[in-house]
Design a protein around this motif. Structure first.
Motif, PDB file in Angstrom:
ATOM      1  N   TYR A  44      20.166 107.327  72.838  1.00 13.15           N
ATOM      2  CA  TYR A  44      20.172 106.360  71.515  1.00 13.15           C
ATOM      3  C   TYR A  44      19.187 106.338  71.001  1.00 13.15           C
ATOM      4  O   TYR A  44      17.162 106.508  71.642  1.00 13.15           O
ATOM      5  N   CYS A  46      16.876 102.570  68.678  1.00 12.73           N
ATOM      6  CA  CYS A  46      17.371 101.438  68.272  1.00 12.73           C
ATOM      7  C   CYS A  46      16.673 101.815  66.776  1.00 12.73           C
ATOM      8  O   CYS A  46      15.377 102.642  66.727  1.00 12.73           O
ATOM      9  N   LYS A  49      13.148 100.055  67.458  1.00 13.16           N
ATOM     10  CA  LYS A  49      11.834 100.582  68.501  1.00 13.16           C
ATOM     11  C   LYS A  49      11.507 101.442  68.248  1.00 13.16           C
ATOM     12  O   LYS A  49      10.918 102.114  68.788  1.00 13.16           O
ATOM     13  N   CYS A  52      14.872 105.827  72.767  1.00 13.63           N
ATOM     14  CA  CYS A  52      15.691 105.320  74.118  1.00 13.63           C
ATOM     15  C   CYS A  52      15.007 106.102  75.308  1.00 13.63           C
ATOM     16  O   CYS A  52      16.020 107.402  75.084  1.00 13.63           O
TER      17      CYS A  52
END
Length: 100
Positions: A44, A46, A49, A52
């Motif tokens: 994943y 983001c 951000k 992940c």
């Protein structure tokens, strides 16, 4: 504050040491107890951000897939948005209760 699965404390730190991001408490990496998290291959990224790292959480009897996550190298713009460097801080999904 504590992150608890059943009766097992997975992480524990002062509230002042945690970072709140989008309604989740992120625990400093040093506050997470060894042996309860195992890296997951679930990918994943983001959009703000960065990439992940998911973890499975286990208390010995129960294994919960992808119920914890961190951002090993968050985007600089994400750090600026949060106001603190949250590299490797760990957050938990609702199965792991975060309590005072």
């Amino acid at each position: 504050m504590k992150a608890v699965l059943g009766d097992t404390v997975i992480a524990e730190a002062s509230k002042d040491d945690l970072i709140s991001i989008e309604g989740n408490w992120y625990f400093p990496p040093s506050s997470v107890k060894a042996g309860f998290l195992s890296a997951s291959p679930t990918p994943y990224t983001c959009p703000w951000k960065g990439e992940c790292q998911y973890f499975s959480v286990s208390d010995g009897d129960t294994v919960l897939q992808d119920r914890a996550w961190s951002y090993p190298t968050p985007y600089p713009s994400g750090i600026a948005r949060v106001g603190k460097d949250f590299s490797d801080y760990v957050a938990f999904w609702k199965d792991v209760k975060v309590v005072d």
